[in-house]
Scaffold this active site. Sequence first.
Site, PDB file in Angstrom:
ATOM      1  N   LYS A   1      37.600  37.699  37.408  1.00 39.05           N
ATOM      2  CA  LYS A   1      37.109  37.549  36.128  1.00 39.05           C
ATOM      3  C   LYS A   1      38.022  39.108  35.515  1.00 39.05           C
ATOM      4  O   LYS A   1      38.328  38.958  34.267  1.00 39.05           O
ATOM      5  CB  LYS A   1      35.603  38.310  36.369  1.00 39.05           C
ATOM      6  CG  LYS A   1      34.697  37.329  36.879  1.00 39.05           C
ATOM      7  CD  LYS A   1      33.304  37.771  36.868  1.00 39.05           C
ATOM      8  CE  LYS A   1      32.987  38.729  37.880  1.00 39.05           C
ATOM      9  NZ  LYS A   1      33.493  38.307  39.067  1.00 39.05           N
ATOM     10  N   THR A   2      38.103  39.942  36.148  1.00 37.74           N
ATOM     11  CA  THR A   2      38.794  41.338  35.418  1.00 37.74           C
ATOM     12  C   THR A   2      40.327  40.899  35.216  1.00 37.74           C
ATOM     13  O   THR A   2      40.668  41.033  34.114  1.00 37.74           O
ATOM     14  CB  THR A   2      38.884  42.287  36.474  1.00 37.74           C
ATOM     15  OG1 THR A   2      37.446  42.604  36.845  1.00 37.74           O
ATOM     16  CG2 THR A   2      39.587  43.719  36.008  1.00 37.74           C
TER      17      THR A   2
ATOM     18  N   ASP B   1      33.857  43.466  30.255  1.00 42.55           N
ATOM     19  CA  ASP B   1      33.839  43.322  31.620  1.00 42.55           C
ATOM     20  C   ASP B   1      32.430  43.683  32.270  1.00 42.55           C
ATOM     21  O   ASP B   1      31.634  44.556  31.684  1.00 42.55           O
ATOM     22  CB  ASP B   1      34.863  44.037  32.415  1.00 42.55           C
ATOM     23  CG  ASP B   1      35.293  43.680  33.674  1.00 42.55           C
ATOM     24  OD1 ASP B   1      34.557  42.442  34.199  1.00 42.55           O
ATOM     25  OD2 ASP B   1      36.198  44.127  34.279  1.00 42.55           O
ATOM     26  N   GLU B   2      32.100  43.207  33.281  1.00 43.75           N
ATOM     27  CA  GLU B   2      30.712  43.619  34.092  1.00 43.75           C
ATOM     28  C   GLU B   2      29.550  43.483  33.100  1.00 43.75           C
ATOM     29  O   GLU B   2      28.772  44.593  33.033  1.00 43.75           O
ATOM     30  CB  GLU B   2      30.929  45.050  34.596  1.00 43.75           C
ATOM     31  CG  GLU B   2      31.894  45.327  35.309  1.00 43.75           C
ATOM     32  CD  GLU B   2      31.765  45.059  36.947  1.00 43.75           C
ATOM     33  OE1 GLU B   2      30.790  44.252  37.223  1.00 43.75           O
ATOM     34  OE2 GLU B   2      32.915  45.372  37.701  1.00 43.75           O
TER      35      GLU B   2
ATOM     36  N   GLN C   1      25.863  40.395  40.889  1.00 43.59           N
ATOM     37  CA  GLN C   1      26.340  41.894  41.019  1.00 43.59           C
ATOM     38  C   GLN C   1      25.793  42.855  40.019  1.00 43.59           C
ATOM     39  O   GLN C   1      26.191  44.071  39.721  1.00 43.59           O
ATOM     40  CB  GLN C   1      27.827  42.006  40.837  1.00 43.59           C
ATOM     41  CG  GLN C   1      28.576  41.207  42.019  1.00 43.59           C
ATOM     42  CD  GLN C   1      30.029  41.347  41.852  1.00 43.59           C
ATOM     43  OE1 GLN C   1      30.595  42.538  42.055  1.00 43.59           O
ATOM     44  NE2 GLN C   1      31.077  40.445  41.680  1.00 43.59           N
TER      45      GLN C   1
ATOM     46  N   ARG D   1      33.608  43.714  48.663  1.00 44.05           N
ATOM     47  CA  ARG D   1      34.913  44.679  48.383  1.00 44.05           C
ATOM     48  C   ARG D   1      35.991  44.607  49.295  1.00 44.05           C
ATOM     49  O   ARG D   1      37.129  44.863  49.128  1.00 44.05           O
ATOM     50  CB  ARG D   1      34.276  45.948  48.485  1.00 44.05           C
ATOM     51  CG  ARG D   1      33.283  46.429  47.436  1.00 44.05           C
ATOM     52  CD  ARG D   1      33.627  46.169  46.188  1.00 44.05           C
ATOM     53  NE  ARG D   1      32.988  44.961  45.732  1.00 44.05           N
ATOM     54  CZ  ARG D   1      33.263  44.139  44.724  1.00 44.05           C
ATOM     55  NH1 ARG D   1      34.362  44.688  44.054  1.00 44.05           N
ATOM     56  NH2 ARG D   1      32.533  43.057  44.521  1.00 44.05           N
TER      57      ARG D   1
HETATM   58  P1  ATP Z   1      34.600  41.672  41.089  1.00 48.57           P
HETATM   59  O1  ATP Z   1      33.420  40.638  40.861  1.00 48.57           O
HETATM   60  O2  ATP Z   1      34.748  42.309  42.208  1.00 48.57           O
HETATM   61  O3  ATP Z   1      34.976  42.411  39.932  1.00 48.57           O
HETATM   62  P2  ATP Z   1      36.766  39.863  40.003  1.00 48.57           P
HETATM   63  O4  ATP Z   1      36.151  38.603  39.601  1.00 48.57           O
HETATM   64  O5  ATP Z   1      36.783  40.945  38.755  1.00 48.57           O
HETATM   65  O6  ATP Z   1      35.875  40.562  41.033  1.00 48.57           O
HETATM   66  P3  ATP Z   1      39.624  40.591  40.418  1.00 48.57           P
HETATM   67  O7  ATP Z   1      39.561  41.756  40.659  1.00 48.57           O
HETATM   68  O8  ATP Z   1      39.807  40.175  39.008  1.00 48.57           O
HETATM   69  O9  ATP Z   1      38.152  39.714  40.491  1.00 48.57           O
HETATM   70  O10 ATP Z   1      40.365  39.662  41.329  1.00 48.57           O
HETATM   71  C1  ATP Z   1      40.264  39.919  42.619  1.00 48.57           C
HETATM   72  C2  ATP Z   1      41.297  39.501  43.359  1.00 48.57           C
HETATM   73  O11 ATP Z   1      41.971  38.357  43.267  1.00 48.57           O
HETATM   74  C3  ATP Z   1      42.649  40.647  42.573  1.00 48.57           C
HETATM   75  O12 ATP Z   1      43.533  41.247  43.621  1.00 48.57           O
HETATM   76  C4  ATP Z   1      43.452  39.543  42.023  1.00 48.57           C
HETATM   77  O13 ATP Z   1      44.480  40.054  41.531  1.00 48.57           O
HETATM   78  C5  ATP Z   1      43.417  38.285  42.623  1.00 48.57           C
HETATM   79  N1  ATP Z   1      43.557  36.999  41.881  1.00 48.57           N
HETATM   80  C6  ATP Z   1      42.567  36.730  41.165  1.00 48.57           C
HETATM   81  N2  ATP Z   1      43.219  35.463  40.591  1.00 48.57           N
HETATM   82  C7  ATP Z   1      44.262  35.259  41.297  1.00 48.57           C
HETATM   83  C8  ATP Z   1      45.092  34.044  41.264  1.00 48.57           C
HETATM   84  N3  ATP Z   1      44.874  33.015  40.484  1.00 48.57           N
HETATM   85  N4  ATP Z   1      46.007  34.040  42.221  1.00 48.57           N
HETATM   86  C9  ATP Z   1      46.401  35.301  43.079  1.00 48.57           C
HETATM   87  N5  ATP Z   1      45.592  35.956  43.151  1.00 48.57           N
HETATM   88  C10 ATP Z   1      44.376  36.333  42.145  1.00 48.57           C
HETATM   89 MG    MG Z   2      36.130  42.493  38.136  1.00 47.93          MG
END
Ligand code: ATP
Ligand code: MG
Length: 724
Positions: A35-36, A220-221, A251, A603
């Site tokens: 997402k981020t 975000d969030e 979350q 995490r």
């Molecule tokens: P959270 O819910 O914990 O905030 P999130 O959904 O925001 O998580 P991110 O932090 O954006 O998730 O991504 C999680 C990990 O996966 C990061 O290390 C990111 O770089 C990696 N990642 C996300 N998408 C891809 C992709 N398509 N290919 C490779 N790595 C990825």
């Molecule tokens: Mg995130």
Amino acid sequence: MDVTPILESLNEAQRKAVTAVADPLLVIAGAGSGKTRVLTHRIAWLIDVEGVSPQGLLAVTFTNKAAAEMRARVESLLKMPVNHLWIGTFHGLAHRLLRRHWQQARLPQNFQIIDSDDQLRIIKRLIKNLELDDDSWGAREVQYFINKQKDEGLRPHHLDDEKDPNRRQQIALYRQYQEICDRGGLVDFAELLLRAHELWRDNADLLAQYQRRFRHLLVDEFQDTNAIQYAWLRLLAGKTGVPFVVGDDDQSIYRWRGARVEHIGQFQRDFPRAGMIKLEQNYRSTKTILDAANAVIVNNSARLGKNLWTEGAQGEPIRVYSAYNERDEANFVVGKLRDWSEQGNARADAAVLYRSNAQSRVLEEALINARLPYRVYGGLRFFERQEIKDALAYLRLISHREDDSAFERIVNRPTRGIGARTLEEMRSYARANSCSMWRAAGAVASDALSGRASSAVVVFLNLIERMAKDTDGLPLNEQVDQVIHSSGLVEFFRKEKGERGETRIENLEELVSAARGFVPDPADDMSPLDGFLSHAALESGEGQADAWEDCVQLMTMHSAKGLEFSLVFLCGMEDGLFPHQRSINDQAGLEEERRLCYVGITRAKKTLYITHAEQRRLHGTDSFAQASRFIAEIPDELVEEIRPRVQVSRPMRPAANARRRSGGSIAPGSEIGVRLGQRVRHAKFGEGVIMNCSGQGSHAQVEVNFETAGTKILVFAYANLDLM
Ligand code: ATP
Ligand code: MG
């Protein structure tokens, strides 16, 4: 234009989100699904491909640190600086607006931001000037009331007293507090958001100007936005804005601070054209970790429901360690961290997470002993916390009346009517006579001060003398226990409503535990109290790693939101601690705890340890707890138990509280032939552990924590318990 770098390493669903047409969009996705990352890439895409000026974007993140990281990532994707991009927290952005438009916001140009302590001081003075009864008008309650109204967007004139005189008084205090702030040009944290909202609401031209400027709003969030934040966002979006919000209902962990997960549904009603994209592939964690997280969160009822999967490896099993007690737990964690570090891994890629701030103390001690650099993230180290410094200042003054800094810290804490003028008198006497504040206080009380000021000072001097006398010769932990109570500190923080006050009391009680566990160095020629005080002073200065140093990360699960680490420990996974006792019997509360557990588990990238202790001394009390119900929700095949569970044995010393509750000095339960921690079986409730005993003879009651039926209080004579 070369678009590949931006879309590279994004999956299909992520690309769809990043390149979506300019309509409102909701991205709902589980932890670690990118997402981020999508939000960051969307910003780069809009600038680079859609040709949107960086000035036309507004991005909201949860912390300032996250904002800085996001800006850096966008810049590295675009290979150029984006200085004019507005990116920050809701508070930070609101502040910027108010600075720019102070006149329209009806603020003086040099308005000051006040923190929560300043806010409290103003409220206190107000209560005092009104000569309200101090006890029924706790300043902290009023503070909580005011901030809650502001978070909901409510001014005093919006509020109805509901014919309740208490509420009428609270509203009056809110009104007067706000008048003081307005006169002095003071803006508290909640006011930043409220004022920024009103600024736009009441200045149509200004709002239109910002609506034209910021067409793209990225958040975000999103699941943790509160009412006023959402209202602000809606105003800005108007009819033409394009909000792009990402979040995860699973979350949402700040309900207790006013966050409303319901905004996800609200968003779809407010922006009927909004599209929704779900991301289901997780890139962060091994399959094992992800399966565990899914298995836990599936037990919640109120969910949008998502299926997280990964192409990643199965990975290592989740290791569950049943410690004997909190020290054993800390030593285990630190042992594993040392191995990790010695194998050449980055320490900063390891995190120790816990439910409650007070848990950090024992962990910090073990880390210091092992000489492993660490950082307590988003919180103060134990001995630096305000309430701990207060309690230590009392102890210091008891030990050395000449300790001026301790004197200054507590002379009017809790408030006892010793004002700035009186203090000034003492200071000038002390300066003129080159003596300590303590002596100066005695001298000015008897001749220079007015009757009222003088008696306040005498009360304080007598309090210290009496505490010194009463605690003389007691074991160190009992000294500390007496001091936190008779100083009035516990009482004082009890009035601070909500999580914060409770945390402070927990920390104070934890100081009693620290004192009980303190072993004086025999080479030190000091009283146990002095030995303990210097230990505390050294600990607060040492150990914390320098900013540049690679160090292990310690933080609460709440502050770990959005972050990721290769190695994660979830400590203190016990019923009563996590899930927190407060939430165990409340469905909504328990579900929020479970979401927090989901945040914790997710995490971890590679290795996850879960630890719990059979016996824990926390907040000054020994308790026996069962492993957290959340551990039981993880399927057995994903778990490896590191050491077989050990039977709890009788505590060496029953806890002071339990002793007080049982009304005597005998061990609780001994009279009816049971002991704390004993396993029992009940015909209906099954097996459990005795947590507490109270009353005597045929009135004796036992509190039993049953494995499946939860905690019950039973009359021992009728319960027919099988002792095991
Ligand atoms: P959270 O819910 O914990 O905030 P999130 O959904 O925001 O998580 P991110 O932090 O954006 O998730 O991504 C999680 C990990 O996966 C990061 O290390 C990111 O770089 C990696 N990642 C996300 N998408 C891809 C992709 N398509 N290919 C490779 N790595 C990825
Ligand atoms: Mg995130």
